[in-house]
Design a protein around this motif. Sequence first.
Motif, PDB file in Angstrom:
ATOM      1  N   MET A  65       0.644  -1.083  -0.100  1.00 17.17           N
ATOM      2  CA  MET A  65       0.074  -0.046  -0.196  1.00 17.17           C
ATOM      3  C   MET A  65       0.676   1.219   0.041  1.00 17.17           C
ATOM      4  N   GLU A  66       2.060   1.174   0.851  1.00 15.68           N
ATOM      5  CA  GLU A  66       2.851   2.422   0.659  1.00 15.68           C
ATOM      6  C   GLU A  66       3.580   2.458  -0.676  1.00 15.68           C
ATOM      7  N   ALA A  67       3.967   1.546  -1.561  1.00 18.53           N
ATOM      8  CA  ALA A  67       4.227   1.517  -2.853  1.00 18.53           C
ATOM      9  C   ALA A  67       3.233   1.815  -3.752  1.00 18.53           C
ATOM     10  N   LEU A  68       2.055   1.528  -3.427  1.00 14.93           N
ATOM     11  CA  LEU A  68       1.107   1.902  -4.398  1.00 14.93           C
ATOM     12  C   LEU A  68       0.391   3.308  -4.199  1.00 14.93           C
ATOM     13  N   SER A  69       0.714   3.945  -3.011  1.00 10.48           N
ATOM     14  CA  SER A  69       0.142   5.152  -2.857  1.00 10.48           C
ATOM     15  C   SER A  69       0.365   6.227  -3.769  1.00 10.48           C
ATOM     16  N   GLY A  70       1.437   6.585  -4.359  1.00  9.01           N
ATOM     17  CA  GLY A  70       1.696   7.487  -5.125  1.00  9.01           C
ATOM     18  C   GLY A  70       1.328   7.176  -6.675  1.00  9.01           C
ATOM     19  N   LEU A  71       1.100   5.896  -6.602  1.00 12.24           N
ATOM     20  CA  LEU A  71       0.752   5.273  -7.962  1.00 12.24           C
ATOM     21  C   LEU A  71      -0.920   5.613  -8.245  1.00 12.24           C
ATOM     22  N   LEU A  72      -1.507   5.072  -7.026  1.00  9.93           N
ATOM     23  CA  LEU A  72      -2.935   5.451  -6.995  1.00  9.93           C
ATOM     24  C   LEU A  72      -3.122   7.101  -7.221  1.00  9.93           C
ATOM     25  N   LEU A  73      -2.488   7.841  -6.609  1.00  4.61           N
ATOM     26  CA  LEU A  73      -2.634   9.099  -6.385  1.00  4.61           C
ATOM     27  C   LEU A  73      -2.569   9.971  -8.069  1.00  4.61           C
ATOM     28  N   GLY A  74      -1.429   9.183  -8.636  1.00  2.00           N
ATOM     29  CA  GLY A  74      -1.388   9.635  -9.987  1.00  2.00           C
ATOM     30  C   GLY A  74      -2.596   9.123 -10.683  1.00  2.00           C
ATOM     31  N   LEU A  75      -3.179   8.051 -10.755  1.00  2.00           N
ATOM     32  CA  LEU A  75      -4.212   7.369 -11.440  1.00  2.00           C
ATOM     33  C   LEU A  75      -5.621   8.177 -11.110  1.00  2.00           C
ATOM     34  N   PHE A  76      -5.370   8.700  -9.853  1.00  2.30           N
ATOM     35  CA  PHE A  76      -6.552   9.549  -9.664  1.00  2.30           C
ATOM     36  C   PHE A  76      -6.719  10.964 -10.417  1.00  2.30           C
ATOM     37  N   VAL A  77      -5.551  11.429 -10.528  1.00  2.00           N
ATOM     38  CA  VAL A  77      -5.339  12.468 -11.205  1.00  2.00           C
ATOM     39  C   VAL A  77      -5.746  12.471 -12.544  1.00  2.00           C
TER      40      VAL A  77
END
Length: 815
Positions: free
Chosen positions: A25-37
């Motif tokens: 989840m830590e590794a995915l946090s930035g990735l999911l935030l980018g996908l959200f954008v």
Amino acid sequence: MTAVASGRREQESDSAAPMSHRQIMEALSGLLLGLFVAILSSTVVSNALPTIIADLDAGQTTYTWVITATLLATTITTPIWGKLADLTSKKVLVQLGLLVFVAGSAFAGLAQNPAMLITARVVQGVGAGGLTALAQVIMAVMIAPRERGRYSGYIGAVFALATIGGPLIGGVIVDTSWLGWRWCFYVGVPFAVLALIVLQKTLHLPARRRQVKVDWAGATLIAASTSLVLVWVSFAGHDYDRLSWQTALMLCGAVVLALLFLLVERRASEPILPLRLFRIRTVSLAVVASLLVGVAMFGATTFLSQYFQLARGASPTRAGLMTLPMIFGLAVASTVAGRIITRTGRWKGILVLGGLFLSGGYDLMSTLRHDTPYWRAAVFMAFVGIGLGMVMQNLVLSVQNQVRPQELGAASSVVAFFRTLGGAVGVSALGAVLSGRVAHYTAQGLAGIGARGTGTGGDSIPRLSALPPQIRPIVEDAFGHGIGNVFAYASPFAVLALITILFIKEVPLRTANTGTAETAAAPAARAAYRPAHAAPNRTPETTHAAPNRTPETAYAAPSRAPDTGNVIHGTVRDAAGVPVARAALTLIDASGRQVGRATAGADGRYTLTAPGRGGYVLIASAGEHDPCAVPVDVGDRPARLDVALAGSGGLAGTVHDADGAPAREALVILTDARGEVVATGTTGGDGAYAFARPAPGPYTLTVGAGAHRPVAVPVEVGDGRTRQDVTLPPTARLRGVVRADGRGPLADARVTLHDAAGNVVGVATTGPDGEYAFGDLTGGRYTLTTSAYPPVTSPVVVDGRGEDTHDVWLGRPGR
């Protein structure tokens, strides 16, 4: 795909150490935030588009192309991003995608005319293509397919959150006079900058060192072919007739470019769309289903904001709130479906159920009119959302489960490519349908009241507040009826997607990223608790195994122990005694609760701490090995427990020639009892091949190599490791010249070769030089018959190695 010697090193570099849920989840946090954008950029604009298009004095065609341009750019660049992900740093790529997206957003906010806005949306699409493709690829690198359904649910939740928040934010921005619609493009910039910072700190993936080579020729050709189709769909029937020279020129050009694309892909060393992936049945069917889902999903839901604003007179903010049933349905369905798949390892039923919801929802949505009760429309939208939540991410999952880690980027982008391609075609085509139907229904309504020339043609986006009171109901009815027709046209595509899904063969999800492309993991029962049988004289410090230890047996080995109690330490090795790196170890207590977790180092050593004294069970698992469970007692002193893991079962062996030399780069194919290919691979330099985790049962193993005859052998794969060595017989050739007495070489003579049993092996016709040849022969006796007057029959012996010659003379007995 097999993990052969030539490919093992590359696969190991791609395999990350087992990660805990928190680490993932830590590794995915930035990735999911980018996908959200990326998702927010589309949804925040969709609700504001009627206002934007009206403010720029544009029409329905521009409305369609503002959306189509982004989808087209995403479609074209998705396979490029996917290929780059297979060749270079995924972390750098996703950050680059964010930067491109931010630049496109800023440019779009400054747009002064439709052309400038569409160009900016193309730049946004390039960045969004990287974010959407790389999200799936990075997840596939970090998480095994069996666990990926759970995290795909998180992607669905992010998708739902961005889709819920986007229309609301967009509506509020448009309805706020001191902000204006341009802030719809600026609002995502802070989130993108935050995503860049988080990605830099949290995303750590294994690096790959391969020379980057992108198929730019293939990308250009597919972009040109797709663009021609979309231009034709957008303008045919409006700017020129559907049956016209323009239509013929565009469609013929698109076909020629597509054929050139296929030719380039076959010869490219790093094709942008690897055609070999389409030999896998699941990949081919998932691609077709994704294309159809894309047409239905993007092509119809794009026009929902127009329905609520232009057919029902809602404000942008209220229109965003009215789409919530579909978004909630998508969020709940994707999250629940992901957890079910993770728990059971089965995904086919989820896909079928999602297809049923999707096709049924679109069929119901086709009944929408401007006066349809909202509660009914809400139910219809919920059905569509549930269907999309079950289908979208799981089609990608089914494909990722079938390919090697080094092909995850290409395979994931293939699915995303065809989904967005379907969306681009769907938006363009259905936008043209909507324009025509609105014009038709508007004309009908105006004729009914005897009015003409109001300036509300089908290609214009009207301001309802500016229309005369007697005209507004007609325009609302036209848009309501027209958008209902759009869903009616999209409904067959959803039905075809369901039919395609029914033909996809379910393959149980792998429990690790082992690099196989075949049938996936063994049944879940193989991972069940299997305790070792330790000797009774076990002490708290050392665990001794029975003398003849099995792969599931713990054994003692002298080593320096830690100085504190409640500690378990040791080394994880394979059956040959070689340390197993990055093995995952889990400690459970008597009630089955997890009380400790550790990951072995590169030397196979591990250390973990128990919560107190007593009996525990240590579970060890790693990549291509069977998991095992070992009981251990913890006392005042550290407990040493070394664990040996067996191979994962499956099928392995060596391919060699008749002299015993290894056959390098031989093609090995495994087919099941129904004749379907479940695995393919090539042998390494030592002639070895291996298929990890095919399900137990009967198979046919087919092996072929250049200078050898192919061999097919039956093999029964059991629960343990099955070995099947294959010897390839050499291939032989027979050639010669047919001559006629006094005439020299004879052309067009018919030569027939029979084996010792009289069966026809081959038929040849001599060339101008009188030569004939037969290949792929085994050693033995043959009979050669040459048609003449009379026919000449000659016995021939082929030694089975290399090439034998036998000339034939016609008209000279005894020659």
